[in-house]
Design a protein around this motif. Structure first.
Motif, short mmCIF file in Angstrom:
data_model
loop_
_atom_site.label_atom_id
_atom_site.label_comp_id
_atom_site.label_asym_id
_atom_site.label_seq_id
_atom_site.Cartn_x
_atom_site.Cartn_y
_atom_site.Cartn_z
N ARG A 97 0.83 -1.20 0.00
CA ARG A 97 0.00 0.00 0.00
C ARG A 97 0.87 1.26 0.00
NH1 ARG A 97 -2.73 -0.80 4.58
NH2 ARG A 97 -4.33 -2.00 3.49
N ALA A 98 1.92 1.25 0.83
CA ALA A 98 2.80 2.42 0.91
C ALA A 98 3.54 2.65 -0.41
CB ALA A 98 3.79 2.24 2.06
N ALA A 99 3.94 1.57 -1.07
CA ALA A 99 4.61 1.71 -2.37
C ALA A 99 3.66 2.30 -3.40
CB ALA A 99 5.14 0.35 -2.83
N THR A 100 2.42 1.83 -3.40
CA THR A 100 1.43 2.35 -4.34
C THR A 100 1.18 3.83 -4.10
OG1 THR A 100 0.34 0.19 -4.51
CG2 THR A 100 -0.95 2.12 -5.14
N GLU A 101 1.06 4.23 -2.83
CA GLU A 101 0.84 5.64 -2.50
C GLU A 101 2.01 6.51 -2.93
OE1 GLU A 101 0.07 5.57 1.67
OE2 GLU A 101 -2.00 4.83 1.45
N ALA A 102 3.21 5.92 -2.92
CA ALA A 102 4.40 6.67 -3.34
C ALA A 102 4.58 6.64 -4.85
CB ALA A 102 5.64 6.10 -2.66
#
Length: 213
Positions: free
Chosen positions: A124-129
């Motif tokens: 999720r954090a990678a997608t948000e970044a």
């Protein structure tokens, strides 16, 4: 069980973070004082643990607070903190301050298996970044993440209590994460659809007392 004096059996499902960090001491303390209560413990992902409570396939569960759901009584159990671990000569080890997870995304990652709370949050954090998660390898335990990071295969995300022994021996470098999701609330839950058995009630009280202490 009854032939050996067992009066109650408690089925406990827990995520790996609870098992490797807190449950060994907490359960041992309870079992020493309650020899007539049998504890059956199984490791599951947080999502699976909650589903088993909702469908009455377990008496007690420990899971990431982000998975708390209806039909489950929930109480805060413990807090854990996630850190980034890497080989001591990894380029990120030069940073002496806390990292943002986004800073790790240019490097190969060692991840847990699909469906675990930590891998889900990493994705999720990678997608948000707006970046891809470069998963080099996926393993089934925190110790395996640490061993793979120690070998230089990639960086990993594990609870700080898991990383500490490796860091103390100089086998890994750890960096705190500045992201809000790196501090997690672990929850204690049990089904709403029925009253807990006396043994389950006793274990709930013990675990909550241990956490408060």
């Amino acid at each position: 069980d009854y032939a050996h004096g067992v009066e109650d059996r408690v089925r406990v499902v827990a995520n790996s973070a609870s098992i490797v960090q807190f449950l060994p001491e907490d359960l041992n303390g309870f079992m020493q004082g309650n020899p007539r209560v049998r504890i059956d413990l199984e490791e599951h992902t947080s999502r699976s643990a909650v589903e088993m409570l909702q469908t009455d396939r377990a008496d007690l569960g420990l899971f990431d607070g982000g998975y708390a759901a209806g039909n489950v009584h929930c109480r805060p159990y413990r807090t854990d903190t996630l850190v980034c671990v890497m080989h001591p000569r990894h380029s990120l080890a030069r940073h002496r301050r806390a990292l943002r997870f986004e800073q790790t995304l240019q490097h190969d990652q060692v991840g847990l298996y699909r469906g675990t709370a930590i891998l889900t949050q990493m994705e999720r954090a990678a997608t948000e970044a707006g970046r891809a998660l470069r998963l080099r390898i996926q393993v089934t335990s925190f110790d395996a993440v640490c061993r793979m990071a120690e070998s230089g295969i990639g960086v990993g995300i594990v609870p700080d209590r898991v990383a500490q022994p490796y860091v103390a021996l100089g086998r890994l470098h750890q960096a705190p994460l500045r992201d809000a999701w790196a501090t997690r609330q672990l929850m204690l839950g049990w089904p709403q659809q029925r009253e807990p058995s006396p043994g389950t009630q006793g274990l709930i009280a013990h675990l909550l007392d241990a956490a408060a202490g």
